[in-house]
Design a protein around this motif. Structure first.
Motif: not given
Length: 354
Positions: A223-246
């Motif tokens: 995902t970094r190779l494509y410079q895709n900055t979508a938070k759902v792929h990178f930020n575990q701190f944020e995703q831990a609070k989300g629907r899937f937790g990862k």
């Protein structure tokens, strides 16, 4: 006084029908990008693996994988289109243009072609048509996609719903062939299979047999190779609070894995020329093992090309379950939970020479 200079991304309210967006950061494709893409997915198609094989068919050099081009073009759009997305929902009306070689520079623009607020009032679906060109303004890939985006203020009024009329498939007449393509020197043995266009029939299903497990580091590197900055792929701190937790796996990562796996049975499907449709059916996470099978949807002759044909394919990817006898949908009409991708695309394949 502190001023905010960072880009928070667009919310659903920020989009308008006809809006044109020029996406930042043009990207020059390098030989290193091409090598890393091969290391991540392991595709073995001869045209994208051997320069002499490609040039024998009329290419200028070994072209970049079509999906690498797609992912780079897609990645450019993320900060403006889907930074605040809940999910990327689907694709349609995609075409590949001129081949991309190491040294070419890709830039992308998008037009908003549809909007519809969801019934919960918290999200809406944004439809865009994105177009990527090279340094000579030649189209390399264009496609439509629709994405569910959060609203910044649930109380903001809903826009008038506009749903674009998208074709179910790209017509054979609309396919764009590489200039100078010739297949009289196509070497089936070097390509890995003797099966030509004539050997496939509509309705035929091919189990690609192999599986590939996704590692956390691999999907993040991709995902970094494509410079895709979508938070759902990178930020575990944020995703831990989300629907899937990862972290979620980028859907394009699954497309590339499925395409690479499809080599086993479709060795001579040497170029993708269209994306007819696609659905990311269920989420995928690191540790899941991807399998794939493909149905031949239809066969098309290429006008005045007795050496070349097109196959419309539907590739299904599953997680943690081999594809043999795998149900696609349940009795309720919903995708089986282990089905993660339903991808409809068109490829070129050589015909057997008389």
């Amino acid at each position: 006084m502190t001023k905010t200079k960072t880009n928070p991304g667009n919310y659903f309210e920020d989009f308008a029908i006809g809006q044109e967006i020029r996406h930042a950061t043009p990207r020059t494709v390098t030989e290193g990008d091409i090598a890393l893409y091969t290391a991540l997915y392991g595709p073995r198609f001869a045209v994208q693996s051997a320069a002499d094989f490609a040039m024998d068919l009329g290419f200028e050099d070994m072209p970049a994988d079509d999906l690498l081009v797609f992912h780079i073009a897609f990645g450019k759009t993320v900060p403006d289109i889907s930074l605040n997305a809940v999910a990327n929902l689907g694709y349609a009306d995609g075409r590949f243009g001129v081949p991309v070689y190491a040294g070419d520079t890709i830039r992308t623009t998008s037009e908003v072609i549809g909007l519809k607020e969801n019934s919960n009032g918290k999200t809406g679906v944004v439809y865009v048509r994105s177009r990527a060109v090279n340094q000579d303004d030649q189209m390399v890939v264009e496609y439509c996609r629709w994405v569910m985006v959060n609203k910044k203020d649930p109380a903001s009024p809903a826009p008038e719903a506009v749903l674009p009329d998208l074709p179910k498939a790209v017509t054979p007449e609309s396919l764009r062939l590489p200039t100078g393509l010739r297949l009289d020197k196509y070497d089936f043995q070097r390509a890995g299979s003797t099966f030509a266009w004539e050997d496939y029939e509509p309705g035929e299903k091919i189990d690609h047999v192999d599986g590939m497990t996704i590692e956390e580091a691999e999907h993040m590197m991709a995902t970094r190779l494509y410079q895709n900055t979508a938070k759902v792929h990178f930020n575990q701190f944020e995703q831990a609070k989300g629907r899937f937790g990862k972290r979620l796996i980028y859907g394009g990562h699954i497309i590339s894995l499925a395409r690479a796996l499809s080599f086993n049975g479709l060795e001579n499907a040497f170029k993708i020329v269209a994306i007819n449709g696609g659905t990311h059916c269920n989420p995928t996470f690191a540790g899941d093992t991807i399998h794939a099978w493909t149905e031949v949807v239809e066969k098309n002759e290429i006008h005045e090309r007795p050496d070349l044909g097109a196959l419309r394919l539907r590739t299904i990817a599953t997680k943690d379950r081999p594809c043999a006898d795998h149900p696609l949908k349940g009795d309720d009409g919903k995708y089986d939970p282990q089905v993660v991708l339903d991808f409809d695309y068109t490829v070129l394949m050589p015909r057997r020479q008389p």
